[in-house]
Motif scaffolding. Structure first.
Motif, PDB file in Angstrom:
ATOM      1  N   MET A 126      -0.689  -0.002   4.930  1.00  0.00           N
ATOM      2  CA  MET A 126      -1.274  -0.788   6.026  1.00  0.00           C
ATOM      3  C   MET A 126      -0.579  -2.135   6.170  1.00  0.00           C
ATOM      4  SD  MET A 126      -3.300  -1.039   8.560  1.00  0.00           S
ATOM      5  CE  MET A 126      -4.340   0.400   8.414  1.00  0.00           C
ATOM      6  N   LEU A 127      -0.280  -2.790   5.041  1.00  0.00           N
ATOM      7  CA  LEU A 127       0.415  -4.069   5.102  1.00  0.00           C
ATOM      8  C   LEU A 127       1.788  -3.894   5.743  1.00  0.00           C
ATOM      9  CD1 LEU A 127       0.580  -7.084   4.555  1.00  0.00           C
ATOM     10  CD2 LEU A 127       1.268  -6.555   2.198  1.00  0.00           C
ATOM     11  N   THR A 128       2.495  -2.852   5.339  1.00  0.00           N
ATOM     12  CA  THR A 128       3.809  -2.576   5.925  1.00  0.00           C
ATOM     13  C   THR A 128       3.696  -2.355   7.426  1.00  0.00           C
ATOM     14  OG1 THR A 128       4.618  -1.602   3.870  1.00  0.00           O
ATOM     15  CG2 THR A 128       5.779  -0.984   5.886  1.00  0.00           C
ATOM     16  N   GLN A 129       2.728  -1.555   7.837  1.00  0.00           N
ATOM     17  CA  GLN A 129       2.530  -1.253   9.253  1.00  0.00           C
ATOM     18  C   GLN A 129       2.192  -2.510  10.049  1.00  0.00           C
ATOM     19  OE1 GLN A 129      -0.462   1.760  10.023  1.00  0.00           O
ATOM     20  NE2 GLN A 129      -0.893   0.906  12.022  1.00  0.00           N
ATOM     21  N   GLN A 130       1.283  -3.315   9.532  1.00  0.00           N
ATOM     22  CA  GLN A 130       0.861  -4.526  10.238  1.00  0.00           C
ATOM     23  C   GLN A 130       2.006  -5.533  10.338  1.00  0.00           C
ATOM     24  OE1 GLN A 130      -2.848  -4.870  11.439  1.00  0.00           O
ATOM     25  NE2 GLN A 130      -1.894  -2.857  11.450  1.00  0.00           N
TER      26      GLN A 130
END
Length: 124
Positions: free
Chosen positions: A60-64
């Motif tokens: 999720m951090l990577t995506q955001q």
């Protein structure tokens, strides 16, 4: 909704107002937090962000971060070294959000204080 109601087009998306654009760019559970931490702590590496935000998954951090970078709110710097080093920082556009995020932080502090005061009064 008619086509006349869709007044703004950005990146092949249609919006009825500019507030909707803002919410599309910074809305959600994680984006405002990521922006806040980058704005208050400065340039941060990926794993440092994970430590600051322990409830977010790596995926999720990577995506955001990728979405924030694509929307020109975050700059990503890759250093050619072993092991690879990647740093994230607010872009100038991202920095321009800090007064808004700061106001939201202040509002949250006031709400928290009032909620605590209210709960204490109720418990008496």
């Amino acid at each position: 909704m008619s086509k006349e109601d869709l007044k703004y087009t950005l990146n092949n998306k249609f919006y009825t107002c500019t507030f909707e654009i803002t919410m599309d760019l910074i809305g959600g559970k994680w984006k405002p937090l990521i922006l806040w931490h980058l704005g208050t702590k400065g340039t941060i590496r990926f794993n440092e962000l994970r430590k600051i935000m322990p409830n977010i998954t790596q995926k999720m951090l990577t995506q955001q971060l990728r979405e924030l970078e694509a929307d020109l709110l975050v700059n990503r710097t890759i250093y050619a070294q072993i092991p690879p080093k990647v740093e994230y920082a607010l872009s100038d556009t991202g920095v321009s959000l800090m007064p808004i995020l700061s106001s939201m932080c202040n509002w949250g502090q006031n709400y928290y204080t009032n909620a605590i005061d209210h709960s204490i009064q109720i418990n008496k």
